[in-house]
Design a protein around this motif. Structure first.
Motif, PDB file in Angstrom:
ATOM      1  N   GLY A  78      -1.364 -19.394  -2.443  1.00 37.54           N
ATOM      2  CA  GLY A  78      -1.469 -20.399  -1.111  1.00 37.54           C
ATOM      3  C   GLY A  78      -0.157 -20.000  -0.084  1.00 37.54           C
ATOM      4  N   GLN A  79       0.851 -19.651  -0.633  1.00 33.40           N
ATOM      5  CA  GLN A  79       2.115 -19.184   0.156  1.00 33.40           C
ATOM      6  C   GLN A  79       1.478 -17.937   1.037  1.00 33.40           C
ATOM      7  N   MET A  80       0.851 -16.957   0.228  1.00 38.64           N
ATOM      8  CA  MET A  80       0.750 -15.615   0.986  1.00 38.64           C
ATOM      9  C   MET A  80      -0.446 -15.936   1.991  1.00 38.64           C
ATOM     10  N   GLN A  81      -1.466 -17.087   1.846  1.00 36.98           N
ATOM     11  CA  GLN A  81      -2.205 -17.350   2.813  1.00 36.98           C
ATOM     12  C   GLN A  81      -1.598 -18.069   4.096  1.00 36.98           C
ATOM     13  N   ARG A  82      -0.691 -18.689   3.651  1.00 38.11           N
ATOM     14  CA  ARG A  82       0.214 -19.134   4.934  1.00 38.11           C
ATOM     15  C   ARG A  82       0.764 -18.236   5.863  1.00 38.11           C
ATOM     16  N   VAL A  83       1.373 -17.080   5.072  1.00 38.28           N
ATOM     17  CA  VAL A  83       1.883 -16.049   5.740  1.00 38.28           C
ATOM     18  C   VAL A  83       0.871 -15.576   6.681  1.00 38.28           C
ATOM     19  N   ALA A  84       0.026 -15.130   6.056  1.00 35.34           N
ATOM     20  CA  ALA A  84      -1.225 -14.631   6.737  1.00 35.34           C
ATOM     21  C   ALA A  84      -1.469 -15.234   8.119  1.00 35.34           C
ATOM     22  N   LEU A  85      -1.634 -16.747   7.758  1.00 35.40           N
ATOM     23  CA  LEU A  85      -1.835 -17.682   8.863  1.00 35.40           C
ATOM     24  C   LEU A  85      -0.723 -17.474  10.123  1.00 35.40           C
ATOM     25  N   GLY A  86       0.677 -17.339   9.737  1.00 32.20           N
ATOM     26  CA  GLY A  86       1.626 -17.381  10.391  1.00 32.20           C
ATOM     27  C   GLY A  86       1.764 -15.990  11.200  1.00 32.20           C
ATOM     28  N   ARG A  87       1.211 -14.848  10.539  1.00 33.83           N
ATOM     29  CA  ARG A  87       1.242 -13.646  11.360  1.00 33.83           C
ATOM     30  C   ARG A  87       0.265 -13.818  12.441  1.00 33.83           C
ATOM     31  N   ALA A  88      -0.749 -14.513  12.149  1.00 35.33           N
ATOM     32  CA  ALA A  88      -1.644 -14.714  13.507  1.00 35.33           C
ATOM     33  C   ALA A  88      -1.045 -15.587  14.267  1.00 35.33           C
ATOM     34  N   LEU A  89      -0.515 -16.812  13.907  1.00 32.28           N
ATOM     35  CA  LEU A  89       0.447 -17.590  14.658  1.00 32.28           C
ATOM     36  C   LEU A  89       1.213 -16.961  15.696  1.00 32.28           C
TER      37      LEU A  89
END
Lengths: 286, 354
Positions: B137-148
């Protein structure tokens, strides 16, 4: 048979083989370096550290050490750089890729003698294809085995030719484990192909790079057959490394203790180098 | 922020057509979900918008620009990948900052954006770590953050939750919905999970075999599926579909006889659809006799699977206790809830009410 007996059974066989074939000869070789011997028949005479003193005072030892370092470094750098380059090419899709991949491993499969003979024919002064090509280009003939620089270059050339396929194979296997999506993410992130190589490919290859460089370094530093078959360490010691010197001293000059002392020093140097290497490039990644 | 316009976008690999001419306009700030089974062309379409897949024919516009031939980096898009695609040897901070550094952004600005994204996604404590040290879940958040951090014109998300376990998936679904509300940027989201599509989308694009089947708001495709495929794909448990024919304003299949709403212009062979939750139970004398074969207790609701007039039916009702297989009861087919599809084409047949 209980599992414990099985375990000890296998352990015993493994230990026995290791002791008989690795530890015992090594201990024997090291012990030889403390004796004065001119053959394996006569009784050895205790010499203490005299062999070491003699060896370390001889300029040929230091020359062989430097030669070995140049040879090892030169051939590793080219093997790794070319190995990565070939792996990158073979990792792309193109018609006949599998055939080219298969063929590219061939030099590694050939016996050293065959490779050396082929190379000698290619650079033969009368009929060699390389000689003819050099001639056709209007360049002066290259004295492959007579000039010290060219002799060193030819030992490196042959080694790179023989072992680059091994490095290529290792890197190709590693490249195939790099997820494609990393490259895609990097493309979206705005990288160029060169940046993708340095930010993704190279870091992903780092673990295998560490191992491959170490293996190649050990093998190259101890290399005997290529140099012996190609130049016998000549001209006038220009390509002689510690392995060749040790052999020549023990079996041509009948100074078995001296040869063993060189081998022992070489072993110690390499052990220290490997320890330092693992300190600098730890195998387990963070 | 921009509108995305696909005009007759087509993708073929040699002779195999993966996507047949897709026409679609994604409005500024809209959340559009591409939904369909695997191999339907939804990911390929997304990857064509990203520029990771070449377009065989057609045009893609983002805002006023024709981006059809542009590299991904020049499209001002950001993408979230199914396997996260985080750079494993870089720290979380560097993962987030990488795309900005590659664009030669000012250091202070990069730091500000990274910190802001980390705050929004609760990643402040992990910035110095490597991806391997994080949970899924944290990795998925990082992936979202990288887009953000990129502040792109559009977010493209390719099955971003399918590597997570069911519980985490629900939570991340909420986070993505909240993120969309907060940043207001257009999002295009690919999934094969119809619940994700229903809960997240402003509009769903349902695809199958490279063809768009229907485009509409979640309740629109639920209430009025355009064809048999959509009818079967949207809704859980699946819609009951019964093959039969029209006779004197009635649908007939085997011994089943169901009154159709007045004004239906259908004749011959049709398929009748009714959602399990729209079937009503009644006294046996008042409706069609239904024999229960299997009872699935879902907690708040009970799913009865059984037979009526020789046809297999699923009925979803408020929880009942103590029923057992073999039980008989009456079932009614409310006329307003019936869906009719032409048997030959699978297309929806309009009923008077709609």
């Amino acid at each position: 048979m209980s599992s414990k007996t099985t375990i000890y059974g296998f352990l015993f066989v493994g230990l026995a083989v290791t002791l008989a074939l690795i530890v015992a000869p090594a201990v024997y070789a090291v012990s030889l370096s403390f004796y004065q011997m001119d053959s394996f028949i006569g009784a050895p005479k205790w010499a203490g550290l005299a062999n070491y003193a003699a060896v370390l005072q001889a300029p040929e030892f230091w020359r062989a050490l430097v030669n070995g370092a140049i040879y090892a470094l030169g051939s590793i750098v080219f093997q790794v750089v070319l190995g990565i380059a070939f792996a990158l090419v073979l990792n792309e899709t193109f018609p006949g890729r599998n055939l080219v991949r298969g063929l590219s491993i061939l030099p590694y499969l050939l016996p050293t003698v065959v490779v050396i003979l082929t190379f000698k024919w290619m650079v033969d002064g009368g009929i060699g294809i390389v000689t003819k090509a050099v001639e056709a280009m209007g360049l002066p003939p290259i004295n492959w085995f007579e000039s010290p620089g060219a002799a060193m270059a030819s030992t490196i050339l042959v080694s790179v030719w023989m072992w680059t396929p091994f490095v290529t194979t290792c890197f190709l296997a590693a490249l195939q484990t790099v997820p494609q999506s990393l490259y895609e993410a990097a493309r979206v992130d705005g990288t160029t192909a060169v940046q993708r190589f340095f930010h993704i490919t190279l870091p992903m290859l780092k673990p295998i790079l560490t191992v491959v460089v170490l293996l190649r370094a050990i093998w190259m530093f101890n290399k005997f057959d290529v140099i012996w078959l190609l130049t016998r360490g000549g001209p006038v010691g220009a390509t002689e490394n510690l392995a060749v010197l040790s052999y020549r001293r023990a079996f041509n000059l009948f100074d078995i203790g001296g040869g063993a002392a060189i081998a022992t020093i070489s072993f110690a140097l390499l052990s220290v180098a490997v320890l330092v290497y693992f300190r600098v490039f730890p195998l387990e990644d963070d | 922020m921009a509108e995305i316009r696909l005009e007759q976008v087509r993708k073929a690999y040699g002779g195999v057509v993966a996507v047949h001419g897709v026409d679609l306009t994604i409005h500024d700030g809209e959340f559009v979900v591409f939904l369909g089974p695997s191999g339907c062309g939804k990911s390929t379409t997304l990857r064509m918008i990203a520029g990771l897949e070449e377009v065989t024919a057609g045009t893609i516009r983002i805002g006023p620009r024709d981006v059809t031939e542009l590299e991904p980096k020049d499209r001002n898009i950001a993408m979230v990948f199914q396997n996260y695609a985080l750079y494993p040897h870089k720290t979380i901070y560097d993962n987030l900052a990488f795309g900005l550094r590659m664009r030669k952004m000012d250091r202070a600005e990069i730091d500000m954006r990274v910190q802001k994204a980390a705050r929004m996604l609760g990643l402040e404590d992990f910035l110095a770590r490597k991806p391997k040290q994080l949970s899924g879940g944290q990795m998925q958040r990082v992936a979202l953050g990288r887009a953000l951090v990129r502040e792109p014109d559009v977010f493209l998300l390719d099955e971003p939750l399918s590597n997570l376990d069911a519980k985490l998936r629900v939570r991340m679904r909420e986070e993505i919905a909240r993120l969309h509300q907060d940043v207001g940027t257009s999002m295009v989201y690919v999934t094969h999970d119809q619940v994700e599509a229903m809960t997240l989308a402003n509009r769903i694009v349902i695809m199958r075999d490279g063809h768009v089947q229907q485009i509409g708001a979640p309740l629109e495709v639920y209430d009025r599926p355009a064809n048999l495929f959509v009818a079967g794909f949207i809704g859980s448990p699946e819609m009951n579909l019964i093959e039969g024919r029209v006779e004197n304003g009635h649908f007939v299949a085997g011994s089943l006889r169901i009154a159709l709403p007045p004004g239906v212009e259908a004749s011959g062979e049709i398929t009748l659809g009714i959602r399990p939750e729209h079937l009503a139970l009644t006294a046996e004398a008042d409706g069609v006799a239904f024999t229960v074969r299997v009872i699935e207790q879902l907690g708040a609701q009970t799913l009865c699977i059984g037979e009526a007039g020789g046809e297999r039916l699923r009925i979803l009702i408020d929880r009942v206790d103590g029923w057992s297989p073999g039980q008989s009861i009456g079932v009614r087919f409310p006329a307003a809830r019936l869906h009719l599809f032409a048997k030959s084409s699978g297309r929806r047949i309009a009923t008077a009410k709609q």
